[in-house]
Design a protein around this motif. Structure first.
Motif, PDB file in Angstrom:
ATOM      1  N   PRO A 143     -13.710 -15.994  23.732  1.00  0.00           N
ATOM      2  CA  PRO A 143     -15.042 -16.599  23.728  1.00  0.00           C
ATOM      3  C   PRO A 143     -15.313 -17.512  22.534  1.00  0.00           C
ATOM      4  CG  PRO A 143     -15.193 -14.317  24.417  1.00  0.00           C
ATOM      5  CD  PRO A 143     -13.775 -14.529  23.955  1.00  0.00           C
ATOM      6  N   ALA A 144     -14.822 -17.148  21.356  1.00  0.00           N
ATOM      7  CA  ALA A 144     -15.057 -17.994  20.190  1.00  0.00           C
ATOM      8  C   ALA A 144     -14.327 -19.324  20.316  1.00  0.00           C
ATOM      9  CB  ALA A 144     -14.625 -17.265  18.917  1.00  0.00           C
ATOM     10  N   GLU A 145     -13.082 -19.289  20.786  1.00  0.00           N
ATOM     11  CA  GLU A 145     -12.333 -20.529  20.991  1.00  0.00           C
ATOM     12  C   GLU A 145     -12.984 -21.390  22.061  1.00  0.00           C
ATOM     13  OE1 GLU A 145      -7.836 -19.028  19.746  1.00  0.00           O
ATOM     14  OE2 GLU A 145      -8.326 -19.328  21.862  1.00  0.00           O
ATOM     15  N   ARG A 146     -13.449 -20.770  23.124  1.00  0.00           N
ATOM     16  CA  ARG A 146     -14.122 -21.504  24.195  1.00  0.00           C
ATOM     17  C   ARG A 146     -15.385 -22.178  23.656  1.00  0.00           C
ATOM     18  NH1 ARG A 146     -13.138 -19.407  29.520  1.00  0.00           N
ATOM     19  NH2 ARG A 146     -15.371 -19.271  29.955  1.00  0.00           N
ATOM     20  N   PHE A 147     -16.147 -21.450  22.872  1.00  0.00           N
ATOM     21  CA  PHE A 147     -17.386 -21.974  22.297  1.00  0.00           C
ATOM     22  C   PHE A 147     -17.107 -23.183  21.413  1.00  0.00           C
ATOM     23  CE2 PHE A 147     -20.452 -22.046  18.802  1.00  0.00           C
ATOM     24  CZ  PHE A 147     -21.670 -22.039  19.475  1.00  0.00           C
ATOM     25  N   LEU A 148     -16.153 -23.066  20.496  1.00  0.00           N
ATOM     26  CA  LEU A 148     -15.864 -24.169  19.578  1.00  0.00           C
ATOM     27  C   LEU A 148     -15.242 -25.358  20.293  1.00  0.00           C
ATOM     28  CD1 LEU A 148     -14.495 -22.303  16.416  1.00  0.00           C
ATOM     29  CD2 LEU A 148     -16.815 -23.168  16.824  1.00  0.00           C
ATOM     30  N   THR A 149     -14.460 -25.105  21.336  1.00  0.00           N
ATOM     31  CA  THR A 149     -13.836 -26.200  22.082  1.00  0.00           C
ATOM     32  C   THR A 149     -14.889 -27.098  22.721  1.00  0.00           C
ATOM     33  OG1 THR A 149     -11.838 -24.926  22.499  1.00  0.00           O
ATOM     34  CG2 THR A 149     -12.277 -26.747  23.997  1.00  0.00           C
ATOM     35  N   LEU A 150     -15.972 -26.507  23.207  1.00  0.00           N
ATOM     36  CA  LEU A 150     -17.027 -27.275  23.879  1.00  0.00           C
ATOM     37  C   LEU A 150     -18.172 -27.658  22.951  1.00  0.00           C
ATOM     38  CD1 LEU A 150     -17.212 -25.310  27.243  1.00  0.00           C
ATOM     39  CD2 LEU A 150     -15.997 -27.448  26.768  1.00  0.00           C
ATOM     40  N   LEU A 151     -18.184 -27.150  21.720  1.00  0.00           N
ATOM     41  CA  LEU A 151     -19.288 -27.407  20.793  1.00  0.00           C
ATOM     42  C   LEU A 151     -19.601 -28.890  20.578  1.00  0.00           C
ATOM     43  CD1 LEU A 151     -21.395 -26.335  18.773  1.00  0.00           C
ATOM     44  CD2 LEU A 151     -19.553 -26.228  17.061  1.00  0.00           C
ATOM     45  N   PRO A 152     -18.605 -29.796  20.522  1.00  0.00           N
ATOM     46  CA  PRO A 152     -18.961 -31.209  20.304  1.00  0.00           C
ATOM     47  C   PRO A 152     -19.869 -31.809  21.381  1.00  0.00           C
ATOM     48  CG  PRO A 152     -16.658 -30.860  19.784  1.00  0.00           C
ATOM     49  CD  PRO A 152     -17.143 -29.595  20.429  1.00  0.00           C
ATOM     50  N   MET A 153     -19.990 -31.173  22.525  1.00  0.00           N
ATOM     51  CA  MET A 153     -20.862 -31.686  23.588  1.00  0.00           C
ATOM     52  C   MET A 153     -22.298 -31.177  23.479  1.00  0.00           C
ATOM     53  SD  MET A 153     -19.725 -33.920  25.805  1.00  0.00           S
ATOM     54  CE  MET A 153     -19.097 -34.801  24.352  1.00  0.00           C
ATOM     55  N   LEU A 154     -22.588 -30.329  22.501  1.00  0.00           N
ATOM     56  CA  LEU A 154     -23.927 -29.762  22.364  1.00  0.00           C
ATOM     57  C   LEU A 154     -24.938 -30.800  21.894  1.00  0.00           C
ATOM     58  CD1 LEU A 154     -25.961 -27.369  22.163  1.00  0.00           C
ATOM     59  CD2 LEU A 154     -25.144 -27.084  19.795  1.00  0.00           C
ATOM     60  N   GLY A 155     -26.077 -30.826  22.566  1.00  0.00           N
ATOM     61  CA  GLY A 155     -27.229 -31.589  22.112  1.00  0.00           C
ATOM     62  C   GLY A 155     -28.459 -31.049  22.796  1.00  0.00           C
ATOM     63  N   ASP A 156     -29.366 -30.426  22.035  1.00  0.00           N
ATOM     64  CA  ASP A 156     -30.473 -29.716  22.677  1.00  0.00           C
ATOM     65  C   ASP A 156     -31.589 -29.507  21.664  1.00  0.00           C
ATOM     66  OD1 ASP A 156     -32.142 -28.060  24.111  1.00  0.00           O
ATOM     67  OD2 ASP A 156     -30.610 -26.591  24.631  1.00  0.00           O
ATOM     68  N   ILE A 157     -32.797 -29.984  21.984  1.00  0.00           N
ATOM     69  CA  ILE A 157     -33.943 -29.790  21.107  1.00  0.00           C
ATOM     70  C   ILE A 157     -34.283 -28.311  20.964  1.00  0.00           C
ATOM     71  CG2 ILE A 157     -35.663 -30.012  22.948  1.00  0.00           C
ATOM     72  CD1 ILE A 157     -35.926 -31.395  19.352  1.00  0.00           C
ATOM     73  N   ASP A 158     -33.882 -27.511  21.955  1.00  0.00           N
ATOM     74  CA  ASP A 158     -34.178 -26.077  21.923  1.00  0.00           C
ATOM     75  C   ASP A 158     -33.036 -25.246  21.360  1.00  0.00           C
ATOM     76  OD1 ASP A 158     -36.769 -26.307  22.992  1.00  0.00           O
ATOM     77  OD2 ASP A 158     -35.975 -26.438  25.031  1.00  0.00           O
ATOM     78  N   THR A 159     -32.116 -25.861  20.633  1.00  0.00           N
ATOM     79  CA  THR A 159     -31.094 -25.089  19.936  1.00  0.00           C
ATOM     80  C   THR A 159     -31.787 -24.109  18.981  1.00  0.00           C
ATOM     81  OG1 THR A 159     -29.476 -26.881  20.049  1.00  0.00           O
ATOM     82  CG2 THR A 159     -29.142 -25.238  18.333  1.00  0.00           C
TER      83      THR A 159
END
Length: 243
Positions: A143-159
């Motif tokens: 799960p941690a690797e999966r999270f970091l692999t996709l992290l560059p696509m994050l953009g959300d005012i509700d983070t």
């Protein structure tokens, strides 16, 4: 020997190679999370990465004579989020998309190549995908690797306010020195490529759309899929997939 991957909807001039064996260690995570932003490159020492290892891995990841590495993050309902290193000699970059074998098309999340488009994931979607590890699926399962692999696509005012702590925890679980992980996490979130848009569900599709005009997800993901496929995708993205 790495396994070849076939994604018929993805246009490329090279074979695709399963890149999951390359994931892990400070050099990989530094390159994946920081290399594309000049303001973050000074973090290499805090990652605990040897510059020689960074250079060697960079050469391997961007070799335009070799099969292109892809990193697969399978999640609910037969969906797979894919990160593909596009190594055209004059057009290198990283493509992020969702693939499903029954769609006949890709759901584009974004790309990073100097003509960046995104974001591609809300915080809720990112965390849901990272946690939803199908039994027996090929690709990344940590799960941690999966999270970091996709992290560059994050953009959300509700983070959420504790997002930096979540990122720091994932970094530590992936081998980044715990004394530096909180600083790195804060820098990554503060230097996001993307504006922080809202995500809403509009009439006509259950799949959320992004308020950022530069995002492929300003329209529903994977245009042209059936209504049932859109419902399945929406459930998988939300973490509310029915058993």
């Amino acid at each position: 020997m790495s396994k070849r991957v076939h994604i018929p909807e993805y246009e490329q001039e090279s074979e695709l190679m399963a890149g999951e064996e390359l994931v892990g260690g400070p050099a990989f995570w530094f390159l994946h999370l920081c290399w594309w932003q000049e303001d973050l490159r000074a973090l290499v020492e805090r990652f605990g990465a040897d510059p020689a290892d960074v250079d060697a891995l960079s050469d391997r990841l961007t070799d335009d004579d070799a099969p292109w590495p892809v990193f697969r993050v399978p999640f609910g309902g037969g969906h797979t989020a894919v990160v593909a290193l596009r190594n055209f000699p004059d057009d290198s970059g990283i493509d992020y998309f969702v693939h499903h074998p029954e769609w006949g098309r890709l759901g584009h999340l974004g790309q990073m190549d100097g003509h960046d488009t995104g974001p591609g994931l809300s915080w809720k979607e990112l965390t849901a995908i990272a946690a939803d590890v199908p039994d027996g699926a090929e690709g990344l399962t940590d799960p941690a690797e999966r999270f970091l692999t996709l992290l560059p696509m994050l953009g959300d005012i509700d983070t959420p306010h504790d997002a930096a702590a979540v990122v720091a925890r994932a970094l530590t679980q992936c081998g980044i020195p715990p004394e530096h992980a909180p600083h790195i996490a804060g820098k990554i979130l503060d230097n996001s490529f993307w504006e922080l848009p809202s995500w809403v569900v509009r009439d006509g599709s259950p799949v959320p759309v992004c308020g950022a005009s530069a995002s492929p997800r300003a329209i529903p993901l994977a245009q042209g899929i059936t209504a049932g496929q859109a419902r399945d995708l929406a459930e998988a993205l939300s973490g509310e997939r029915k058993a």
